[in-house]
Motif scaffolding. Structure first.
Motif, PDB file in Angstrom:
ATOM      1  N   ALA A   1      30.752  50.695  37.230  1.00 30.54           N
ATOM      2  CA  ALA A   1      31.392  51.845  37.860  1.00 30.54           C
ATOM      3  C   ALA A   1      31.091  51.849  39.359  1.00 30.54           C
ATOM      4  O   ALA A   1      29.921  51.960  39.736  1.00 30.54           O
ATOM      5  CB  ALA A   1      30.889  53.147  37.220  1.00 30.54           C
ATOM      6  N   PRO A   2      32.094  51.705  40.198  1.00 32.16           N
ATOM      7  CA  PRO A   2      33.500  51.537  39.839  1.00 32.16           C
ATOM      8  C   PRO A   2      33.806  50.088  39.441  1.00 32.16           C
ATOM      9  O   PRO A   2      33.147  49.162  39.898  1.00 32.16           O
ATOM     10  CB  PRO A   2      34.232  51.896  41.138  1.00 32.16           C
ATOM     11  CG  PRO A   2      33.267  51.494  42.221  1.00 32.16           C
ATOM     12  CD  PRO A   2      31.895  51.798  41.665  1.00 32.16           C
ATOM     13  N   ALA A   3      34.817  49.944  38.581  1.00 34.84           N
ATOM     14  CA  ALA A   3      35.290  48.625  38.179  1.00 34.84           C
ATOM     15  C   ALA A   3      36.640  48.373  38.838  1.00 34.84           C
ATOM     16  O   ALA A   3      37.617  49.060  38.546  1.00 34.84           O
ATOM     17  CB  ALA A   3      35.411  48.553  36.656  1.00 34.84           C
ATOM     18  N   THR A   4      36.688  47.406  39.732  1.00 30.00           N
ATOM     19  CA  THR A   4      37.944  47.074  40.399  1.00 30.00           C
ATOM     20  C   THR A   4      38.788  46.165  39.505  1.00 30.00           C
ATOM     21  O   THR A   4      38.302  45.607  38.506  1.00 30.00           O
ATOM     22  CB  THR A   4      37.661  46.337  41.718  1.00 30.00           C
ATOM     23  OG1 THR A   4      36.935  45.135  41.417  1.00 30.00           O
ATOM     24  CG2 THR A   4      36.851  47.197  42.665  1.00 30.00           C
ATOM     25  N   ALA A   5      40.052  46.001  39.882  1.00 25.45           N
ATOM     26  CA  ALA A   5      40.923  45.079  39.151  1.00 25.45           C
ATOM     27  C   ALA A   5      40.344  43.674  39.167  1.00 25.45           C
ATOM     28  O   ALA A   5      40.458  42.921  38.184  1.00 25.45           O
ATOM     29  CB  ALA A   5      42.320  45.083  39.772  1.00 25.45           C
ATOM     30  N   ASN A   6      39.667  43.317  40.256  1.00 27.62           N
ATOM     31  CA  ASN A   6      39.100  41.981  40.401  1.00 27.62           C
ATOM     32  C   ASN A   6      37.993  41.717  39.383  1.00 27.62           C
ATOM     33  O   ASN A   6      38.005  40.700  38.683  1.00 27.62           O
ATOM     34  CB  ASN A   6      38.571  41.806  41.826  1.00 27.62           C
ATOM     35  CG  ASN A   6      38.072  40.398  42.083  1.00 27.62           C
ATOM     36  OD1 ASN A   6      38.798  39.438  41.854  1.00 27.62           O
ATOM     37  ND2 ASN A   6      36.847  40.279  42.558  1.00 27.62           N
ATOM     38  N   ILE A   7      37.014  42.619  39.286  1.00 27.30           N
ATOM     39  CA  ILE A   7      35.899  42.387  38.365  1.00 27.30           C
ATOM     40  C   ILE A   7      36.368  42.467  36.921  1.00 27.30           C
ATOM     41  O   ILE A   7      35.881  41.735  36.053  1.00 27.30           O
ATOM     42  CB  ILE A   7      34.726  43.359  38.644  1.00 27.30           C
ATOM     43  CG1 ILE A   7      33.467  42.918  37.878  1.00 27.30           C
ATOM     44  CG2 ILE A   7      35.088  44.791  38.302  1.00 27.30           C
ATOM     45  CD1 ILE A   7      32.864  41.618  38.346  1.00 27.30           C
ATOM     46  N   ILE A   8      37.333  43.348  36.630  1.00 24.39           N
ATOM     47  CA  ILE A   8      37.889  43.423  35.271  1.00 24.39           C
ATOM     48  C   ILE A   8      38.557  42.098  34.911  1.00 24.39           C
ATOM     49  O   ILE A   8      38.377  41.561  33.810  1.00 24.39           O
ATOM     50  CB  ILE A   8      38.884  44.594  35.162  1.00 24.39           C
ATOM     51  CG1 ILE A   8      38.131  45.934  35.222  1.00 24.39           C
ATOM     52  CG2 ILE A   8      39.697  44.505  33.872  1.00 24.39           C
ATOM     53  CD1 ILE A   8      39.036  47.147  35.332  1.00 24.39           C
ATOM     54  N   GLY A   9      39.306  41.538  35.856  1.00 26.84           N
ATOM     55  CA  GLY A   9      39.953  40.257  35.621  1.00 26.84           C
ATOM     56  C   GLY A   9      38.949  39.134  35.402  1.00 26.84           C
ATOM     57  O   GLY A   9      39.147  38.252  34.558  1.00 26.84           O
TER      58      GLY A   9
ATOM     59  N   ILE B   1      35.771  39.259  34.158  1.00 28.09           N
ATOM     60  CA  ILE B   1      35.072  39.261  32.876  1.00 28.09           C
ATOM     61  C   ILE B   1      36.045  39.072  31.709  1.00 28.09           C
ATOM     62  O   ILE B   1      35.664  38.595  30.648  1.00 28.09           O
ATOM     63  CB  ILE B   1      34.200  40.523  32.697  1.00 28.09           C
ATOM     64  CG1 ILE B   1      35.016  41.812  32.819  1.00 28.09           C
ATOM     65  CG2 ILE B   1      33.061  40.527  33.689  1.00 28.09           C
ATOM     66  CD1 ILE B   1      34.193  43.067  32.602  1.00 28.09           C
ATOM     67  N   ALA B   2      37.330  39.423  31.920  1.00 31.87           N
ATOM     68  CA  ALA B   2      38.331  39.208  30.866  1.00 31.87           C
ATOM     69  C   ALA B   2      38.699  37.742  30.732  1.00 31.87           C
ATOM     70  O   ALA B   2      39.143  37.303  29.662  1.00 31.87           O
ATOM     71  CB  ALA B   2      39.586  40.040  31.142  1.00 31.87           C
TER      72      ALA B   2
ATOM     73  N   SER C   1      29.272  39.307  37.755  1.00 33.65           N
ATOM     74  CA  SER C   1      30.117  38.736  36.703  1.00 33.65           C
ATOM     75  C   SER C   1      29.313  37.799  35.806  1.00 33.65           C
ATOM     76  O   SER C   1      29.508  37.757  34.580  1.00 33.65           O
ATOM     77  CB  SER C   1      31.312  37.999  37.310  1.00 33.65           C
ATOM     78  OG  SER C   1      30.893  36.977  38.195  1.00 33.65           O
ATOM     79  N   THR C   2      28.371  37.065  36.393  1.00 37.76           N
ATOM     80  CA  THR C   2      27.524  36.164  35.606  1.00 37.76           C
ATOM     81  C   THR C   2      26.657  36.951  34.631  1.00 37.76           C
ATOM     82  O   THR C   2      26.523  36.592  33.455  1.00 37.76           O
ATOM     83  CB  THR C   2      26.628  35.328  36.540  1.00 37.76           C
ATOM     84  OG1 THR C   2      27.456  34.610  37.448  1.00 37.76           O
ATOM     85  CG2 THR C   2      25.774  34.353  35.761  1.00 37.76           C
ATOM     86  N   THR C   3      26.078  38.037  35.100  1.00 37.08           N
ATOM     87  CA  THR C   3      25.195  38.846  34.252  1.00 37.08           C
ATOM     88  C   THR C   3      25.979  39.515  33.136  1.00 37.08           C
ATOM     89  O   THR C   3      25.512  39.598  31.985  1.00 37.08           O
ATOM     90  CB  THR C   3      24.465  39.899  35.105  1.00 37.08           C
ATOM     91  OG1 THR C   3      23.779  39.234  36.171  1.00 37.08           O
ATOM     92  CG2 THR C   3      23.473  40.689  34.276  1.00 37.08           C
TER      93      THR C   3
ATOM     94  N   ARG D   1      46.687  43.979  30.598  1.00 37.58           N
ATOM     95  CA  ARG D   1      46.376  42.913  29.633  1.00 37.58           C
ATOM     96  C   ARG D   1      44.872  42.615  29.619  1.00 37.58           C
ATOM     97  O   ARG D   1      44.265  42.436  28.554  1.00 37.58           O
ATOM     98  CB  ARG D   1      47.151  41.646  30.010  1.00 37.58           C
ATOM     99  CG  ARG D   1      46.911  40.447  29.066  1.00 37.58           C
ATOM    100  CD  ARG D   1      47.408  39.168  29.703  1.00 37.58           C
ATOM    101  NE  ARG D   1      46.680  38.891  30.947  1.00 37.58           N
ATOM    102  CZ  ARG D   1      47.151  38.162  31.936  1.00 37.58           C
ATOM    103  NH1 ARG D   1      48.375  37.640  31.874  1.00 37.58           N
ATOM    104  NH2 ARG D   1      46.424  37.947  33.029  1.00 37.58           N
ATOM    105  N   ASN D   2      44.271  42.555  30.802  1.00 42.81           N
ATOM    106  CA  ASN D   2      42.833  42.278  30.879  1.00 42.81           C
ATOM    107  C   ASN D   2      42.017  43.387  30.224  1.00 42.81           C
ATOM    108  O   ASN D   2      41.024  43.109  29.521  1.00 42.81           O
ATOM    109  CB  ASN D   2      42.409  42.113  32.342  1.00 42.81           C
ATOM    110  CG  ASN D   2      42.930  40.831  32.948  1.00 42.81           C
ATOM    111  OD1 ASN D   2      43.200  39.855  32.246  1.00 42.81           O
ATOM    112  ND2 ASN D   2      43.085  40.815  34.272  1.00 42.81           N
TER     113      ASN D   2
END
Length: 402
Positions: A87-95, A97-98, A107-109, A135-136
């Motif tokens: 939080a916050p989760a941007t479109a980038n980080i969601i993409g 981890i998906a 992202s590694t953790t 979709r992600n």
């Protein structure tokens, strides 16, 4: 619900990062242990020092900044976390981890952790509605990640619509509500016995058995983790409890255990008698050490009180569970004990079987309920076996209510 929980708070790069400051503060005030991990872009919006002051823990940004040479930081934190909150989760980080991309510390953790992951998106309304983002998010939901939907309103970009990071209070409430659902024994008083008893013959000798108490202690820890209010009556053993919420009562003899179990029985919802209680005790005991004498020494034994039978006769609404450690015909003897002692279920194991029984860290058991439904639980650690047993107890209690 968040007291003593280890929470990894992931902050990604968006203007809503400022709300993560209040989120960190409120989680800490609720008694959680918070460690903040930021993307490099998030650090452009809020200084890591701010989160360090609010969480009273180091803040992590760079994968290669290893603060402790004895540990790999992102793996250590991934294992440490009970909850990962993005939080916050941007479109980038969601993409990322998906799709399994791990190109920074956060992202590694998130790919390495086994913790429950909660995601609170924050982005432009059109970005949020984009098919790739949707979709992600759908993919992550299918994998068991939990989303805290953004609110609708005026966004920093000037648009009005869905995409605003939910308020810290609402995020915490959403996490707490879900954690409650993961804890089916909240509000239940659970009484568990564990370990052996000692039946004294003189100040230096006693009769006992090989029970280590590990199975009963594992049940107590699992029941507390599932939200139960646990009282553990423990015979003499070297084990310690990890969860400070567990109330431990130490006893020595079968009579001590009889009195402790009966004292707490009436206020209990679930009673699990995992202790290996001596069936016999010396009829005569001595205040001084018996000295070695020529010839044989015959010790006359008398029966101890049958704790499980007495609880079965006394029970009203309690769900009563027994254990049966056998070396032959375990199912037959287990069912006989289940019926004869008026139990709701019984856990049976063949202590002669490899991986089962006393002292070891694993167990192989069979769960049998009062309808004589049989569930075989394959060999696993006693901690995992305990969780499975409690799930079966909870299932059968729900079925009785329904």
């Amino acid at each position: 619900m968040l007291i003593e929980k280890n929470i990894l708070l992931g902050v990604s790069g968006g203007i809503a990062a400022y709300k993560a400051c209040a989120l960190t503060s409120q989680l800490t005030q609720r008694g959680a242990n918070v460690k903040v991990m930021m993307t490099e872009h998030a650090a452009k919006f809020v200084s890591p020092l701010t989160f360090q002051a609010l969480s009273r823990n180091p803040v992590y940004v760079d994968t290669f900044d290893e603060k402790d040479p004895e540990k790999i930081a992102h793996i250590d934190i991934a294992d440490w976390a009970d909850i990962a909150l993005l939080a916050p989760a941007t479109a980038n980080i969601i993409g990322k981890i998906a799709t399994g991309i791990a190109d920074d510390m956060l992202s590694t953790t998130l790919l390495a952790t086994q913790a429950e992951i909660y995601i609170a998106p924050a982005m432009n309304v059109n970005m949020y509605a984009h098919p790739a983002v949707q979709r992600n998010m759908q993919q992550l939901e299918e994998w068991g990640h939990h989303f805290i939907e953004p609110g609708a309103g005026y966004l920093a970009c000037g648009y009005v619509g869905k995409g605003r990071l939910e308020e810290p209070e609402s995020i915490i409430k959403a996490v707490e509500n879900h954690q409650n659902r993961l804890k089916p024994l909240v509000g239940k008083n659970i009484l568990i016995s564990a370990g052996p008893t000692r039946e004294v013959i003189d100040p230096v000798r006693f009769f006992s058995n090989r029970s280590s108490g590990k199975m009963g202690f594992a049940l107590a820890e699992a029941a507390a983790e599932a939200g139960g209010d646990v009282t553990l009556v423990a015979g003499p053993c070297s084990l310690s409890i990890k969860n400070p919420a567990i109330k431990r009562i130490d006893i020595v003899s079968a009579q001590d255990m009889y009195e402790a179990m009966h004292h707490h029985f009436d206020t209990s919802d679930i009673v699990i008698k995992a202790a290996a209680v001596a069936d016999y005790r010396p009829k005569v005991t001595y205040d001084n050490k018996m000295k070695k004498q020529p010839g044989e020494w015959h010790v006359e034994m008398e029966r101890t009180k049958d704790i499980l039978l007495s609880l079965g006769e006394k029970k009203t609404t309690q769900y009563l569970v027994g254990f049966a450690a056998e070396t032959s015909m375990p199912i037959e003897y287990g069912i006989d004990k289940l019926v004869r002692k008026n139990l709701d279920s019984i856990i049976v194991n063949n202590v002669a079987e490899e991986g089962a029984g006393f002292e070891g860290d694993t167990n192989v058991v069979t769960y049998i309920n009062k309808h004589q439904q049989i569930e075989e639980l394959e060999m696993n650690t006693k901690a995992e076996v305990a969780k499975h047993i409690l799930n079966l107890i909870y299932r059968d209690m729900k079925d009785e209510v329904n």
